[in-house]
Each structure stands twice: as C-alpha cells, then as structure tokens.
Enzyme design. Structure first.
Site, PDB file in Angstrom:
ATOM      1  N   ASP A 154       0.984  -1.224   0.002  1.00 22.78           N
ATOM      2  CA  ASP A 154       0.076  -0.069   0.044  1.00 22.78           C
ATOM      3  C   ASP A 154       0.835   1.278  -0.030  1.00 22.78           C
ATOM      4  OD1 ASP A 154      -2.541   1.191  -0.002  1.00 22.78           O
ATOM      5  OD2 ASP A 154      -2.654   1.331   1.932  1.00 22.78           O
ATOM      6  N   TYR A 156       1.028   5.677  -0.602  1.00 26.26           N
ATOM      7  CA  TYR A 156       0.588   7.012  -0.006  1.00 26.26           C
ATOM      8  C   TYR A 156       0.581   8.132  -0.755  1.00 26.26           C
ATOM      9  CZ  TYR A 156      -0.016   9.328   4.658  1.00 26.26           C
ATOM     10  OH  TYR A 156      -0.254  10.235   5.641  1.00 26.26           O
ATOM     11  N   HIS A 161      -4.263  13.832   1.118  1.00 27.18           N
ATOM     12  CA  HIS A 161      -4.534  13.173   2.217  1.00 27.18           C
ATOM     13  C   HIS A 161      -3.275  13.064   3.480  1.00 27.18           C
ATOM     14  CE1 HIS A 161      -5.559   9.635   4.804  1.00 27.18           C
ATOM     15  NE2 HIS A 161      -4.467   8.942   4.530  1.00 27.18           N
ATOM     16  N   ARG A 170       0.501  17.077  13.256  1.00 28.89           N
ATOM     17  CA  ARG A 170       1.700  17.865  13.307  1.00 28.89           C
ATOM     18  C   ARG A 170       1.541  19.140  12.651  1.00 28.89           C
ATOM     19  NH1 ARG A 170       3.269  13.154  11.117  1.00 28.89           N
ATOM     20  NH2 ARG A 170       3.104  14.203   8.975  1.00 28.89           N
ATOM     21  N   GLU A 225     -10.552   3.772   3.904  1.00 29.28           N
ATOM     22  CA  GLU A 225      -9.698   4.451   3.003  1.00 29.28           C
ATOM     23  C   GLU A 225     -10.161   4.472   1.297  1.00 29.28           C
ATOM     24  OE1 GLU A 225      -5.745   3.906   3.953  1.00 29.28           O
ATOM     25  OE2 GLU A 225      -5.704   5.305   5.679  1.00 29.28           O
ATOM     26  N   GLU A 227      -9.313   3.886  -2.025  1.00 29.93           N
ATOM     27  CA  GLU A 227      -8.029   3.795  -2.687  1.00 29.93           C
ATOM     28  C   GLU A 227      -8.335   2.929  -4.127  1.00 29.93           C
ATOM     29  OE1 GLU A 227      -4.719   2.109  -0.853  1.00 29.93           O
ATOM     30  OE2 GLU A 227      -5.483   2.929   1.418  1.00 29.93           O
ATOM     31  N   ASP A 259      -9.013   0.311   2.150  1.00 27.58           N
ATOM     32  CA  ASP A 259      -7.967  -0.114   3.049  1.00 27.58           C
ATOM     33  C   ASP A 259      -8.387   0.107   4.476  1.00 27.58           C
ATOM     34  OD1 ASP A 259      -5.490  -0.680   4.107  1.00 27.58           O
ATOM     35  OD2 ASP A 259      -4.713   1.248   3.846  1.00 27.58           O
ATOM     36  N   ARG A 263      -7.699   3.642  13.470  1.00 26.34           N
ATOM     37  CA  ARG A 263      -7.034   4.644  13.779  1.00 26.34           C
ATOM     38  C   ARG A 263      -6.565   4.852  15.008  1.00 26.34           C
ATOM     39  NH1 ARG A 263      -6.045   5.956   8.701  1.00 26.34           N
ATOM     40  NH2 ARG A 263      -7.983   6.610   7.497  1.00 26.34           N
ATOM     41  N   GLN A 266      -3.656   2.347  15.120  1.00 30.84           N
ATOM     42  CA  GLN A 266      -2.671   2.980  14.429  1.00 30.84           C
ATOM     43  C   GLN A 266      -1.838   3.878  15.269  1.00 30.84           C
ATOM     44  OE1 GLN A 266      -4.146   4.556  10.618  1.00 30.84           O
ATOM     45  NE2 GLN A 266      -2.302   5.160  10.138  1.00 30.84           N
ATOM     46  N   TYR A 270       2.391   2.903  15.304  1.00 31.61           N
ATOM     47  CA  TYR A 270       2.903   3.075  14.095  1.00 31.61           C
ATOM     48  C   TYR A 270       4.269   3.466  14.056  1.00 31.61           C
ATOM     49  CZ  TYR A 270       2.549   8.174  13.568  1.00 31.61           C
ATOM     50  OH  TYR A 270       2.920   9.724  13.776  1.00 31.61           O
ATOM     51  N   LYS A 279      -3.956  -1.993  10.163  1.00 28.54           N
ATOM     52  CA  LYS A 279      -4.408  -2.107   8.666  1.00 28.54           C
ATOM     53  C   LYS A 279      -4.530  -3.584   8.358  1.00 28.54           C
ATOM     54  CE  LYS A 279      -3.174   2.280   7.475  1.00 28.54           C
ATOM     55  NZ  LYS A 279      -4.257   3.149   6.644  1.00 28.54           N
ATOM     56  N   THR A 283      -8.733  -5.859   3.976  1.00 29.85           N
ATOM     57  CA  THR A 283      -8.865  -4.952   2.749  1.00 29.85           C
ATOM     58  C   THR A 283      -9.785  -5.577   1.841  1.00 29.85           C
ATOM     59  OG1 THR A 283      -6.427  -4.689   3.217  1.00 29.85           O
ATOM     60  CG2 THR A 283      -7.301  -3.894   1.209  1.00 29.85           C
ATOM     61  N   THR A 386      -4.841   6.644   0.249  1.00 22.68           N
ATOM     62  CA  THR A 386      -6.173   7.358   0.430  1.00 22.68           C
ATOM     63  C   THR A 386      -6.121   8.524  -0.717  1.00 22.68           C
ATOM     64  OG1 THR A 386      -6.166   6.943   2.662  1.00 22.68           O
ATOM     65  CG2 THR A 386      -7.966   8.270   1.646  1.00 22.68           C
ATOM     66  N   GLU A 400     -10.423  12.279   7.840  1.00 24.18           N
ATOM     67  CA  GLU A 400     -10.069  13.675   7.661  1.00 24.18           C
ATOM     68  C   GLU A 400     -11.530  14.569   7.641  1.00 24.18           C
ATOM     69  OE1 GLU A 400      -7.757  13.505   3.578  1.00 24.18           O
ATOM     70  OE2 GLU A 400      -8.229  11.483   4.211  1.00 24.18           O
TER      71      GLU A 400
HETATM   72 MN    MN Z   1      -3.972   3.022   2.933  1.00 21.77          MN
END
Ligand code: MN
Length: 452
Positions: A154, A156, A161, A170, A225, A227, A259, A263, A266, A270, A279, A283, A386, A400
């Site tokens: 997968d 990004y 996103h 951040r 997600e 995708e 996906d 959260r 994660q 992560y 994850k 899927t 995503t 989001e």
């Molecule tokens: Mn993904």
C-alpha cells in the site's frame, strides 16, 4: 487520438492509444450494456472470477457486460474459433478459471482477447447466438478474488490526504520532507484481502488513552480509506528493476480498494515501523478488474505544482509526465443500519478524482517498488493510498472528513459519524467519463462492519 504518448515512448508493443475497441458509438447485443450509465459497456470488458451458489465447483473466469457475465469456461471455444496462436494461447487460462495465469501473459495476450470479446459482443456479431448461451446474470453469481494475491503493497500517493492527516498530528509540519521525493509505501497483508460484500469484523487491538496504560479492546476509531488497487501482470526477476518507460507493461488492471483502518490502534503502534495490526485485519477489493487498456481514453498528465522538486530520473519519463495519470471520478457512500432498516438510501460522503488526488502515478510506483531489486509477481496488488481531493469535503476517509472526531459528519437521517459503527456499510464507486469516449465504471466495492 494520440492521448497517450506514455506507452508509445519507450514501451514497444504496449497499448494505450484508443482503438476500435474504444469506439464510443459501438453497441452491444447485450441490451443492458448500452445504458448510458452502465459501468460495463462494450468498451470496458473487465475480468473477474465467480462461483454459482448451490452448484459448487472451482471458480470460473467471467467478463462483465452490462448486467450479465460472459462465462469464459464456455465462451473460450467460441471466441477462439478461427483465431491465431496468440489468441488461442491467451484464452487457455481463461477457460480453465486461471485469471492470474492470463494476467501473467502480458499485453499481446490481453489485447488479443479484448479484440475478440469486443467483436463477439458487438451488435451484429455472427457469434451472438453461441455467446448468448454463455451469459449468466451478474446478480446470481458470487464473486471471489480475481487471483491468488501473493503480496500486497500500500502506497501513500494522495498528497492532500497526507497533508491533512499530517496537519492533524503535526500542525506546523504537515507534509514530511521525504514526501515529494519518495513514493511512500509499506508492505501490507495479502491473506486478509476480501471481495466486495464480505463482512468486516471490527478489530481488537491495543488502545491507549492519553496518560493511561494501553488496554486490549475493540477499536473505537474504525475508518475506511478510498483507494485504487492495481494488479501486477508479468513480474520482474529478482535484482532487475523495471524501467519507468516500460512500467505499465507490468500492470494488468485496476479495482476499487477499501483499506480499512483502526485509527486508535494505528496511533499507538505506528512508530517506528509503520502500520501493522491497524491495517492488516481486512482490505476489501471490488471484484471486476478493469484493464489499463480499457482506460486508454482517460489518461491524464501528471501535474506537479510549480516549485516542486523534479522526480529523480528513475521516476521520470516523458510519457509518464504527459499521460501517466488517470482521470477517474471517485465516490464514497455510507449506508447505516438505521437507514437500511427504514428503507432509506445510502448517503454520499465525498467525491474526488484520482488524477487530482495522486502525487505519484502507477508507473512511478512500479519503478520505485523495483528500483532496489524487489521482484513483483503476477497477481501482486498495489494500493494507491487514500485518494482525497484538495478540498476538505473531498476527503477519502472519515478521519479527515470528521477532523479526527472533532467535527462529526452528517450521514443522513439526523445521524452523525466520527468513525464507523457496527452495521455501517461503506460503498466505494468509480467511473471515467470524457467527451469523445464511452463512459466506463469500476463497479462497486462494498463492506459492512460487524461487531468485534
Ligand atoms: Mn491505505
């Protein structure tokens, strides 16, 4: 129409200039394929595998046409009659239920079969009576995975996103400094990939509230997600990178991909190695694989904002810059248990566009994945990441849309969601539409959340 210099430059023998099989005026003798909003008109011809409930037996390969499916276990002798060696060799795995074997054969085989299908299913074809006897109703079939998926990676590639999720965590440094240089990805889990319609069990995992010790519990922040997935056709040998100018020779086609992501799991797990249990529990993929050849009329340039770094040479080709992207419309729908029970329709949560959402193209993903020598194999699955559009309402995840739970999303009937509840059905849809081309779609990718 020379929309796609991508494939003509440096990729001998590979497709993508629209031809007779894309003729927007061509009609099928299968009536449902001629509806203006059909996902599977004559110009699409996607491949999948199915079983017939109650009949048992091994999965067979089918080609979707309108609301019907051409059963290739029976259609192969009709399509191969009078054809050349390339066509007959290409049809062999399809007749045997081995879509993965067909994917491994490469473009010449794919094109020969596409041409034969296009002629045979076209209005006025002399083969209509013989092929009509090979049709099954899509609704009566159970779709299974198109092939054995050995590995799933997968990426990004959705820069909006990446930016908006980064901003949640951040605010002063939303996009990591590597993002515009490296197509970021991680190795996912192939064993838990399921086909559209399969239930998705809410995962348990380690959750950690601020200032508390972690505990094992069902995820409270289950998300989807939006995708696109791409299936690898012919692989590359270990140690031999794929040149970007030939990268698309290694890709058979695309599907929708959800996906699913926990959260809360994660957020705790992560760092430093990336997502793991958050994850790998499920899927979901749509069952029909739309070939890159079918998407030839919908190619788009790779657009980079002024001032962004030029891709390193191994991630650049003139063709990729001119036509490496795909102009595909994307949608996420949610059907809650309450709405379903009261007969209300699903609610559209967001819309976006693949070409606008993605910073890296499929060809760049193949070139990057293999540049260190990694071997891709037939049937491997690549996810785009995503695909959120530039506007907040175009986001491809609830994380989001709902600002990580701070702004719950209205989902119809007075209901709201920050994250998915048990009983929620998530439906992904995609289609391509352009002046001078016949609209084609990817069908849908659907999954319902069930309790942990
Ligand atoms: Mn993904």
């Amino acid at each position: 129409m020379t929309r796609n210099p991508a494939i003509t430059s440096g990729a001998p023998g590979v497709p993508c200039v629209p031809d007779d099989t894309h003729d927007p005026h061509a009609q099928s003798w299968v009536d449902s394929a001629n509806r203006a909003d059909a996902d599977f008109p004559l110009q699409n011809l996607p491949f999948g595998r199915f079983t017939q409930p109650g009949l048992g037996g091994e999965p067979r390969v089918g080609v979707a046409i309108g609301d019907e499916v051409l059963d290739m276990s029976r259609a192969v002798p009709v399509l191969g009659d009078g054809g050349g060696d390339v066509l007959r060799a290409a049809l062999r795995p399809l007749g045997a239920g081995d879509l993965g074997g067909f994917m491994a054969l490469g473009h010449d085989a794919w094109h020969a079969v596409r041409a034969a299908l296009s002629q045979g299913l076209r209005a006025g074809s002399a083969r209509q009576p013989a092929l009509a006897a090979c049709l099954l109703g899509q609704r009566e079939l159970r779709m299974v995975l198109p092939c054995q998926i050995g590995d799933y990676t997968d990426f990004y590639t959705g820069i909006h996103h990446a930016t908006s999720v980064g901003r949640l965590f951040r605010p002063d440094n939303p996009l990591m400094p590597n993002y515009k240089w490296v197509p970021i990805g991680y190795h996912g889990r192939a064993s838990s990939i399921v086909t559209s319609g399969a239930p998705v069990r809410r995962p348990r995992g380690q959750l950690r509230a601020p200032d508390q010790d972690p505990r094992l519990a069902p995820s409270q922040r289950l998300d989807y997600e939006l995708e696109i997935g791409a299936y690898v056709g012919p692989g590359n040998a270990l140690g031999e990178p794929v040149d970007i100018a030939r990268a698309e020779q290694h890709l058979f086609g695309v599907c929708l991909l959800n996906d699913w992501s926990a959260r809360d799991v994660q957020a705790w797990e992560y760092q430093p190695l990336g997502p793991f249990l958050s994850k790998n529990f499920a899927t979901t993929v749509s069952p029909w694989v739309v070939t890159l050849e079918a998407l030839a009329p919908f190619r788009a340039p790779l657009v980079r904002p002024a001032g962004d770094p030029a891709p390193l040479p191994y991630l650049h080709s003139a063709g990729n810059a001119a036509a490496g992207a795909f102009d595909l419309q994307l949608e996420v729908w949610l059907h809650t248990a309450r709405a379903r029970d009261s007969g209300e329709p699903a609610q559209c949560l967001s819309r976006s566009n693949w070409a606008q959402a993605a910073y890296w193209t499929l060809a760049q993903l193949v070139a990057h994945h293999t540049v260190g020598g990694c071997n891709l194999q037939p049937g491997d699955l690549l996810g785009t990441g995503t695909l959120s559009g530039p506007l907040p309402e175009q986001a491809g995840s609830l994380l989001e849309l709902g600002q990580a739970g701070r702004q719950p999303v209205a989902v119809g009937g007075g209901e709201q969601r920050s994250f998915l509840l048990d009983g929620d059905t998530v439906i992904l849809r995609a289609w391509a539409e352009r002046e001078g081309a016949r609209r084609i779609g990817l069908g849908e990718c659907r999954g319902t959340v069930v309790a942990a």
